[in-house]
Design a protein around this motif. Sequence first.
Motif, PDB file in Angstrom:
ATOM      1  N   SER A  64      -6.217   5.329   4.536  1.00  0.00           N
ATOM      2  CA  SER A  64      -7.015   4.025   4.521  1.00  0.00           C
ATOM      3  C   SER A  64      -8.214   4.143   3.929  1.00  0.00           C
ATOM      4  O   SER A  64      -9.010   3.197   3.472  1.00  0.00           O
ATOM      5  CB  SER A  64      -6.902   3.229   5.566  1.00  0.00           C
ATOM      6  OG  SER A  64      -8.070   3.624   6.416  1.00  0.00           O
ATOM      7  N   GLU A  66     -11.466   3.816   1.912  1.00  0.00           N
ATOM      8  CA  GLU A  66     -11.915   3.052   0.922  1.00  0.00           C
ATOM      9  C   GLU A  66     -12.647   4.033  -0.249  1.00  0.00           C
ATOM     10  O   GLU A  66     -12.864   3.476  -1.360  1.00  0.00           O
ATOM     11  CB  GLU A  66     -12.517   2.052   1.147  1.00  0.00           C
ATOM     12  CG  GLU A  66     -12.610   0.816   0.521  1.00  0.00           C
ATOM     13  CD  GLU A  66     -12.932  -0.504   1.048  1.00  0.00           C
ATOM     14  OE1 GLU A  66     -12.161  -1.004   1.895  1.00  0.00           O
ATOM     15  OE2 GLU A  66     -14.033  -1.022   0.807  1.00  0.00           O
ATOM     16  N   ARG A  87       0.168   0.896  -0.873  1.00  0.00           N
ATOM     17  CA  ARG A  87      -0.149  -0.503  -0.560  1.00  0.00           C
ATOM     18  C   ARG A  87      -1.663  -0.600  -0.062  1.00  0.00           C
ATOM     19  O   ARG A  87      -2.321  -1.214  -0.536  1.00  0.00           O
ATOM     20  CB  ARG A  87       0.607  -0.795   0.559  1.00  0.00           C
ATOM     21  CG  ARG A  87       0.482  -2.316   0.889  1.00  0.00           C
ATOM     22  CD  ARG A  87       1.006  -2.579   2.160  1.00  0.00           C
ATOM     23  NE  ARG A  87       0.444  -1.898   3.462  1.00  0.00           N
ATOM     24  CZ  ARG A  87      -0.648  -2.495   4.108  1.00  0.00           C
ATOM     25  NH1 ARG A  87      -1.205  -3.721   3.669  1.00  0.00           N
ATOM     26  NH2 ARG A  87      -1.291  -1.689   4.982  1.00  0.00           N
ATOM     27  N   ILE A  88      -1.936   0.387   0.619  1.00  0.00           N
ATOM     28  CA  ILE A  88      -3.521   0.207   1.038  1.00  0.00           C
ATOM     29  C   ILE A  88      -4.461   0.569   0.183  1.00  0.00           C
ATOM     30  O   ILE A  88      -5.607  -0.215  -0.043  1.00  0.00           O
ATOM     31  CB  ILE A  88      -3.914   1.234   2.384  1.00  0.00           C
ATOM     32  CG1 ILE A  88      -2.906   0.853   3.326  1.00  0.00           C
ATOM     33  CG2 ILE A  88      -5.177   0.920   2.841  1.00  0.00           C
ATOM     34  CD1 ILE A  88      -3.045   1.779   4.512  1.00  0.00           C
ATOM     35  N   ASN A  92      -7.530  -1.917  -1.196  1.00  0.00           N
ATOM     36  CA  ASN A  92      -8.815  -1.346  -1.288  1.00  0.00           C
ATOM     37  C   ASN A  92      -9.502  -1.461  -2.744  1.00  0.00           C
ATOM     38  O   ASN A  92     -10.738  -1.691  -2.766  1.00  0.00           O
ATOM     39  CB  ASN A  92      -8.688  -0.012  -0.834  1.00  0.00           C
ATOM     40  CG  ASN A  92      -8.670   0.084   0.444  1.00  0.00           C
ATOM     41  OD1 ASN A  92      -8.964  -0.665   1.321  1.00  0.00           O
ATOM     42  ND2 ASN A  92      -8.510   1.439   1.169  1.00  0.00           N
ATOM     43  N   ASN A  95     -10.527  -4.815  -3.370  1.00  0.00           N
ATOM     44  CA  ASN A  95     -11.644  -5.014  -2.671  1.00  0.00           C
ATOM     45  C   ASN A  95     -12.989  -4.483  -3.273  1.00  0.00           C
ATOM     46  O   ASN A  95     -14.104  -5.231  -2.872  1.00  0.00           O
ATOM     47  CB  ASN A  95     -11.271  -4.841  -1.352  1.00  0.00           C
ATOM     48  CG  ASN A  95     -10.307  -5.763  -0.445  1.00  0.00           C
ATOM     49  OD1 ASN A  95     -10.184  -6.898  -1.091  1.00  0.00           O
ATOM     50  ND2 ASN A  95      -9.868  -5.321   0.685  1.00  0.00           N
ATOM     51  N   LEU A 149     -14.553  -7.969  -3.135  1.00  0.00           N
ATOM     52  CA  LEU A 149     -14.464  -8.916  -2.098  1.00  0.00           C
ATOM     53  C   LEU A 149     -15.752  -9.330  -1.664  1.00  0.00           C
ATOM     54  O   LEU A 149     -16.137 -10.334  -0.978  1.00  0.00           O
ATOM     55  CB  LEU A 149     -13.607  -8.380  -1.108  1.00  0.00           C
ATOM     56  CG  LEU A 149     -13.207  -9.234   0.176  1.00  0.00           C
ATOM     57  CD1 LEU A 149     -12.569 -10.546  -0.395  1.00  0.00           C
ATOM     58  CD2 LEU A 149     -12.371  -8.753   1.011  1.00  0.00           C
TER      59      LEU A 149
ATOM     60  N   ALA B 119      -8.486  -0.102  10.487  1.00  0.00           N
ATOM     61  CA  ALA B 119      -8.978   0.393   9.361  1.00  0.00           C
ATOM     62  C   ALA B 119      -8.585   2.144   9.440  1.00  0.00           C
ATOM     63  O   ALA B 119      -9.416   2.724   9.182  1.00  0.00           O
ATOM     64  CB  ALA B 119     -10.494   0.226   9.251  1.00  0.00           C
ATOM     65  N   GLY B 135      -2.353  -0.903   8.282  1.00  0.00           N
ATOM     66  CA  GLY B 135      -3.420  -0.228   8.113  1.00  0.00           C
ATOM     67  C   GLY B 135      -4.155  -1.050   6.911  1.00  0.00           C
ATOM     68  O   GLY B 135      -3.531  -1.469   5.951  1.00  0.00           O
ATOM     69  N   VAL B 136      -5.464  -1.147   6.840  1.00  0.00           N
ATOM     70  CA  VAL B 136      -6.186  -2.062   5.651  1.00  0.00           C
ATOM     71  C   VAL B 136      -7.680  -0.766   5.549  1.00  0.00           C
ATOM     72  O   VAL B 136      -7.762   0.136   6.464  1.00  0.00           O
ATOM     73  CB  VAL B 136      -6.776  -2.969   6.006  1.00  0.00           C
ATOM     74  CG1 VAL B 136      -5.692  -4.118   6.217  1.00  0.00           C
ATOM     75  CG2 VAL B 136      -7.641  -3.334   7.381  1.00  0.00           C
ATOM     76  N   GLY B 137      -8.218  -1.277   4.460  1.00  0.00           N
ATOM     77  CA  GLY B 137      -9.495  -0.542   4.189  1.00  0.00           C
ATOM     78  C   GLY B 137     -10.712  -1.169   4.838  1.00  0.00           C
ATOM     79  O   GLY B 137     -10.291  -2.043   5.629  1.00  0.00           O
ATOM     80  N   ASP B 140     -11.705  -4.963   3.852  1.00  0.00           N
ATOM     81  CA  ASP B 140     -10.690  -5.846   4.595  1.00  0.00           C
ATOM     82  C   ASP B 140     -11.165  -6.001   5.835  1.00  0.00           C
ATOM     83  O   ASP B 140     -11.135  -7.240   6.435  1.00  0.00           O
ATOM     84  CB  ASP B 140      -9.174  -5.373   4.523  1.00  0.00           C
ATOM     85  CG  ASP B 140      -8.475  -5.585   3.069  1.00  0.00           C
ATOM     86  OD1 ASP B 140      -8.741  -6.805   2.632  1.00  0.00           O
ATOM     87  OD2 ASP B 140      -7.422  -5.175   2.734  1.00  0.00           O
TER      88      ASP B 140
END
Lengths: 157, 413
Positions: A64, A66, A87-88, A92, A95, A149, B119, B135-137, B140
């Motif tokens: 994940s 970034e 997807r992630i 990112n 964002n 974002l 995250a 899961g996200v960054g 987010d």
Amino acid sequence: MKFRGKVWKYGDNVDTDVIIPGKYLRSTDYNVFAEHAMEGIDPDFKPQKGDIIVAGNNFGCGSSREQAPIALKYAGIDCVVARSFARIFFRNAINVGLPIVEADVADAVSKGEIIEVDLDSGIVTANGKEYTSTKLPDFLQEILEAGGLVAYRRGRR
Amino acid sequence: MGTISEEILGKAAGKKASAGDFVIAPVDYAMSHDGTSVLAVKAFREMGVEKVWDPKRIIIPFDHLVPANNENTALLQKDIREWAKAQGITNLYDVGEGICHQLVPEKGFAMPGKVIVGADSHTCTYGAFGAFATGVGATDMAEVYSSGKLWFRVPETIKVTVDGKLAKGITAKDIILRIIKDVKTDGAAYKAIEFYGEAIRALSIAGRMTICNMAIEMGGKAGIVPPDEKTDDYLRGRAVEPYRPVYAIDAHYCEEFTYDISDISPQVACPIDVDNVHDIEEVEGKDVDQVLIGSCTNGRYEDLESAAMILKGRTVKCRTLIIPASRSVMIDAVDSGVAATLLKAGATICNPGCGPCLGGHMGVLAEGERCMSTTNRNFKGRMGKGSEVYLGSPLTAAATAINGKITDPRRYL
């Protein structure tokens, strides 16, 4: 948003570990990530501002982190065109304000070629041919246009 | 009326949610670890928000580089500790407590029907408890810190049914590697996966966590096991709030895979893709320099116990790192004698955490070295530039340690 730039070309499943290896993550300096961008897959990766990455399926799979889209953006990459994104990474990239486009152009272009990407119409032009991409929903385009974002949110709350 | 993901996201968003819809849903719990908190906190500060939406719903375990490997890491970790304290975040689990994906369930935050974001890509682990967890960054996460909400595209769902009984030497890890071999590393991209069948129901909670952990290795947004009495047993006295199980109702699945797992061999994922999976017979005998038993995939007590079963009374022939997933796992291993068995066999037990899985710390490989690992990724250079990672079960890893070569664990059972 429109982009015109020189292509760096890669295959399928370019993972976040090769985009930015785990050992470089402990920093808040984006230029550190940029210095090591694509180090795990392409030691010759030295983009100029405005360059475009073109890749196959599942670009950005794995972690994940970034730091992966940040590394590409700060290295000078203006846009990534891939057949599909993990997807992630997809979230990112939006964002952090790195435009991404899902289009099937990898087989049609080679490294160093100039291509054009029109985010608004969703059309990628390569070798004089036009390729249609999956257009982003409006609210994601707005985040990209704001530069990411954080910039989008600042002042809205 | 829908898949578990459609049901959970629909209830959270307060309207019917179908695959392909974009919804804004409140989040029940948000997790970020020492690694991702750094950028998440930076983004949160830059957003100009003063206070987090709900400090009780934010969980911050320190696990990726613990104890800190240098002054720079130490400084970044110090900043996160101070920020968390100032924000009133009490669910901060510091050095030695364990890996995020072990602690969130252990501390009772992973519950059926909840929406959980983390995250970290392996946040899908909590689907083992019937949660929608993804899961996200970092940015987010900053958005969740400030608003408690996030946009989601409601995923299509793949149904995987695993029937049959596990033969001797076969574990949850072998099941999930076998599935990944077919679904491929991008086969579930943007999608959720629901796991059904008698072999899944028969798995322990730890085994279900192993399965859901690796949903992301197929690109999955979530991996979900429908909750049952085992889920309730695990959560009794542990869940931090009431929960309501959510099940699929007349659901439409975009794809289905069905297995009878009764006669598979131990599975090994060879470099450099997790779907490069082979029966152990095809890779047996390959030399390894290091064995790693640990991580959010396979660092739980039953994993250490199964390794000890193979290593009891034997001696390892290569560097063998054992990294318990949490302090609680380590205490159980000490109390039961499993830790002593592993140490007597010549293994090194490290403090709970992620260890060298992501190539940052504690057991990173040299160029040209090879590791048999119970972790979840074998990407190019993941554990060190120019090194190779093979993925297998704790049984396979333990058997491999005895010979310093990839070894079929069934020889020792």
